[in-house]
Design an enzyme around this catalytic site. Structure first.
Site, PDB file in Angstrom:
ATOM      1  N   ASP A  80      94.847  29.570 -15.414  1.00  0.00           N
ATOM      2  CA  ASP A  80      94.300  30.909 -15.167  1.00  0.00           C
ATOM      3  C   ASP A  80      93.132  30.883 -14.203  1.00  0.00           C
ATOM      4  OD1 ASP A  80      92.740  29.607 -17.206  1.00  0.00           O
ATOM      5  OD2 ASP A  80      91.752  31.523 -17.600  1.00  0.00           O
ATOM      6  N   GLU A 175      91.556  29.298 -19.954  1.00  0.00           N
ATOM      7  CA  GLU A 175      90.300  28.545 -20.011  1.00  0.00           C
ATOM      8  C   GLU A 175      89.126  29.412 -19.609  1.00  0.00           C
ATOM      9  OE1 GLU A 175      86.997  25.977 -18.485  1.00  0.00           O
ATOM     10  OE2 GLU A 175      88.147  27.537 -17.455  1.00  0.00           O
TER      11      GLU A 175
END
Length: 407
Positions: A80, A175
């Site tokens: 991400d 994350e």
């Protein structure tokens, strides 16, 4: 174009922005768009035991190519990108043989990355830089880490004379919103230790990070027509402002560095009747971390006593802790990374992370996991950039870690 850069340019164009307001995992379905591409690339690289689970976690194995008893090592990066800036329609540009001068990212909107604001740019004169077009982030955090790991695996496949043990690869979702380790199956991963490839500039090697907590404050006041509000109105916004004034100004992030922790007001919204505030608290020292949380709690108690007719609620939730205590007992993995950097001509820069990584929480789940550099700068914004030469060095470091471990 090299595999490293070709894949990086391909990956950053795939929007993988996470969303802290989503309860699902991954927090955004678009993260599967890149995850599926990565799985195909892992297959082409010949990795084994490739899996992509329903939560967006990818795991794969490069089997040992020798009979020696070598510890199983892992390398981890995240899929991400940060929701703090636009990650849609990323349009990267390579500046070859950078001149060392200001960089015009977007002439139409007059967006310039200047040496005045970013003096470290001058050290990259003569190198090839990948930059944004000024309207999005780049996504080197952490797509650079992903492609550096893949490129290292490709190199090992092409050089079977390099003996190595079993190597585990892991790519995580979410994350950037603090959930990357939530559903990471350490037992399934099966490594004795690992490295997150999620750092910044060339040479970074990090095994200390913040202890972190989030704070939510809800203040309910009393809204009365201002013309007749004397001794009746309770302005929740002003109570919120008073709360913020009780916290030390010199412990705001804009005034701190190195091991100095902070309080950060990240969001405030409200009116006279109701105000909500969100903070984050950070400190490397557990003692100072707890002191900060206690100050927040005692400040709320003070305001409750001062304004007994207001209702003030506070929720403090720990997010992650400093991995230092989990890494120090296995400090040889820091020495391994340090020597490997030196072996390929990189000067190690061992320093605390002023943030956190998946590795921090994974270390507390039983997988010691310090962090090494990707080569990027100015993450989470339009001025993000990365040096191609630094990316190449990151690949060399990963390969050298694997080589040195086999010795």
């Amino acid at each position: 174009m090299s595999f490293l850069i070709e894949k990086f340019l391909e990956y950053v164009k795939v929007d993988t922005t996470s969303n802290a307001n989503s309860a699902s995992c991954p927090s955004t379905e678009i993260q599967f768009d890149l995850a599926n591409i990565i799985v195909k690339d892992l297959e082409l690289l010949g990795l084994k035991d490739i899996s992509l689970d329903e939560n967006g976690y990818i795991m794969a194995t490069l089997p040992s190519n020798c009979n020696e008893n070598i510890p199983t090592i892992g390398f981890i990066a995240h899929i991400d990108t940060a929701p703090s800036f636009n990650g849609t329609s990323v349009n990267p540009r390579i500046i070859e043989n950078y001149s060392g001068e200001d960089i015009v990212l977007n002439s139409k909107d007059n967006i310039i990355m200047s040496l005045k604001d970013f003096p470290e740019l001058s050290s990259y004169a003569g190198q090839n830089l990948i930059v944004t077009d000024g309207t999005t982030l780049l996504g080197a955090d952490d797509k650079a880490g992903i492609v550096e790991i893949l490129t290292a695996i490709k190199y090992l496949n092409e050089h079977p004379e390099i003996k190595h043990g079993t190597i585990k690869i892991g790519f995580t979702p979410d994350e950037e919103i603090g959930r990357g380790a939530n559903h990471f199956d350490v037992e399934k991963f099966g490594a004795e230790f690992a490295y997150t490839v999620d750092g910044g500039e060339l040479g970074e090697l990090e095994y200390e990070n913040f202890n972190a907590a989030s704070v939510k404050v809800k203040i309910t006041g009393r809204n009365i027509h201002p013309g007749s509000s004397k001794n009746k109105m309770i302005n929740s916004i002003l109570i919120g402002m008073e709360l913020n004034s009780l916290l030390p100004v010199d412990q705001r992030p804009e005034y701190t560095e190195h091991y100095e922790g902070f309080f950060l007001l990240t969001d405030i919204k409200g009116d006279v009747e109701h105000t909500e505030m969100e903070y984050i608290i950070r400190d490397h020292s557990m003692e100072k971390f707890n002191t900060k949380k206690n100050l927040m709690t005692s400040s709320i108690e003070f305001l409750e006593n001062k304004y007994p007719d207001a209702r003030i609620k506070i929720e403090i939730k720990d997010s992650y802790y400093n991995m230092k205590e989990k890494i120090e007992p296995v400090y040889h993995i820091i020495e391994l990374a340090k020597k490997s950097m030196e072996d390929v001509g990189v000067v190690p820069k061992i320093k605390p992370i002023r943030g956190g990584t998946d590795g921090a929480r994974l270390s507390f789940k039983g997988l010691p996991c310090p962090n090494i550099f990707t080569g990027g700068h100015n993450f989470h914004g339009k001025f993000e950039y990365i040096s191609v030469q630094s990316m190449e060095k990151a690949v060399q470091v990963i390969v050298k870690i694997i080589q040195n471990l086999s010795k």
